[in-house]
Scaffold this motif. Structure first.
Motif, PDB file in Angstrom:
ATOM      1  N   GLY A  24       0.909  -1.079  -0.122  1.00 48.10           N
ATOM      2  CA  GLY A  24       0.078   0.092  -0.020  1.00 48.10           C
ATOM      3  C   GLY A  24       0.925   1.442   0.111  1.00 48.10           C
ATOM      4  N   VAL A  25       2.128   1.166   0.221  1.00 51.77           N
ATOM      5  CA  VAL A  25       2.788   2.385   0.169  1.00 51.77           C
ATOM      6  C   VAL A  25       2.932   2.836  -1.167  1.00 51.77           C
ATOM      7  N   GLY A  26       2.593   4.407  -1.170  1.00 51.77           N
ATOM      8  CA  GLY A  26       2.746   5.109  -2.382  1.00 51.77           C
ATOM      9  C   GLY A  26       1.151   5.012  -3.132  1.00 51.77           C
ATOM     10  N   THR A  27       0.252   4.812  -2.345  1.00 51.93           N
ATOM     11  CA  THR A  27      -1.219   4.474  -2.896  1.00 51.93           C
ATOM     12  C   THR A  27      -2.193   5.048  -1.922  1.00 51.93           C
ATOM     13  N   PRO A  28      -3.315   5.335  -2.340  1.00 46.31           N
ATOM     14  CA  PRO A  28      -4.472   6.145  -1.377  1.00 46.31           C
ATOM     15  C   PRO A  28      -4.562   5.407  -0.072  1.00 46.31           C
ATOM     16  N   ILE A  29      -4.313   3.984  -0.028  1.00 44.85           N
ATOM     17  CA  ILE A  29      -4.401   3.066   1.098  1.00 44.85           C
ATOM     18  C   ILE A  29      -3.611   3.964   2.456  1.00 44.85           C
ATOM     19  N   ALA A  30      -2.264   4.329   1.994  1.00 48.31           N
ATOM     20  CA  ALA A  30      -1.414   4.649   2.968  1.00 48.31           C
ATOM     21  C   ALA A  30      -1.749   6.139   3.249  1.00 48.31           C
ATOM     22  N   GLU A  31      -2.475   6.848   2.609  1.00 47.68           N
ATOM     23  CA  GLU A  31      -2.621   8.179   2.817  1.00 47.68           C
ATOM     24  C   GLU A  31      -3.072   8.534   4.330  1.00 47.68           C
ATOM     25  N   GLY A  32      -2.378   9.494   4.974  1.00 48.65           N
ATOM     26  CA  GLY A  32      -2.634   9.574   6.158  1.00 48.65           C
ATOM     27  C   GLY A  32      -2.280   9.090   7.535  1.00 48.65           C
ATOM     28  N   LYS A  33      -1.529   7.841   6.916  1.00 47.66           N
ATOM     29  CA  LYS A  33      -1.028   6.844   7.975  1.00 47.66           C
ATOM     30  C   LYS A  33       0.495   7.060   8.197  1.00 47.66           C
ATOM     31  N   PRO A  34       0.996   6.884   9.501  1.00 49.23           N
ATOM     32  CA  PRO A  34       2.285   6.836   9.636  1.00 49.23           C
ATOM     33  C   PRO A  34       3.117   6.195   9.042  1.00 49.23           C
ATOM     34  N   HIS A  35       4.509   6.811   8.438  1.00 51.56           N
ATOM     35  CA  HIS A  35       5.275   5.806   7.518  1.00 51.56           C
ATOM     36  C   HIS A  35       6.764   5.867   8.418  1.00 51.56           C
TER      37      HIS A  35
END
Length: 236
Positions: free
Chosen positions: A123-134
């Motif tokens: 999911g990194v780099g996709t809308p799934i990862a938006e707003g989540k800590p990296h």
């Protein structure tokens, strides 16, 4: 030791209320706890959040909860073959949190293991990862995913014993063992409830995770999408 009940309605008595998060085993129409799903429908509870790989098909599996407009939010990996689910999502009447299938499985496993969150590359780099800590590990970027702990888990097993230990049959195993662990309360239906204790080497879900148990009603196994070929005539 789980308490054994005579029916799904009795097993869910006192557990259901509006706004619950319910994790449900199954994949398509395989391994669905149909007796328990029907009891949820019949109870009339609403504004449910359903955690499941998918929402069955129109008129079967978890699809019956969508038809009854009892679902507010779904955490799933795909829409699948359910046209009503897709339409309600597009209309905005049902909120959907899409989660990669492996991530969904791990979120439930983590919830059952007491792990609050984990990192994954999916999911990194996709809308799934938006707003989540990296975070970066060894030069690779990962996204944080939170564990899932459901208010109630519903599972379908092949065999259960008096201690609530469960065995699943073939593909019906799918998400059921993960669902069984991530609920604050787990209710299991089993096709056969044995009077004898199961061989420990065969147990998939230990009974410590199961609080309530019923014997599932006999029913014809449903096929999500039947695909056959035209019968060829044998040469003379």
């Amino acid at each position: 030791m789980p308490t054994k009940y005579r029916s799904a309605a009795e097993a869910l008595d006192g557990l259901l209320e509006d706004g619950l998060t319910i994790a449900v085993g199954g994949f398509g129409l395989t391994g669905n706890p149909n007796d328990l799903i029907e009891a949820v429908r019949d109870s009339g509870v609403r504004d449910l959040t359903i955690v499941s790989n998918n929402m069955g098909v129109d008129g079967a599996g978890l699809g019956i909860l969508l038809e009854n407009q009892q679902v507010r939010r779904v955490i799933a990996s795909y829409v699948g073959e359910n046209k009503l689910f897709a339409q309600q999502y597009l209309d905005g009447t049902v909120e959907v949190e899409f989660t990669p299938q492996g991530t969904l499985a791990e979120r439930m496993r983590a919830g059952g293991a007491g792990i609050p969150a984990f990192y994954t590359k999916s999911g990194v780099g996709t809308p799934i990862a938006e707003g989540k800590p990296h975070a970066e590990f060894d030069g690779v970027t990962y996204v944080q995913e939170r564990a899932i702990v459901a208010d109630l888990s519903l599972v379908h097993a092949y065999v259960a014993d008096p201690a609530g230990n469960l065995i699943y049959r073939y593909a019906s195993r799918n998400f059921n063992p993960l669902v069984a662990t991530c609920g604050k309360v787990t209710v299991a239906e089993a096709e056969r409830v044995s009077d004898e204790y199961l061989d420990p080497e065969r147990i998939i879900t230990p009974g410590i995770y199961v609080q309530r148990l019923i014997q599932a009603a006999e029913r014809e196994k449903q096929i999500e999408k039947r695909t056959v070929r035209v019968r060829e005539e044998a040469p003379a």
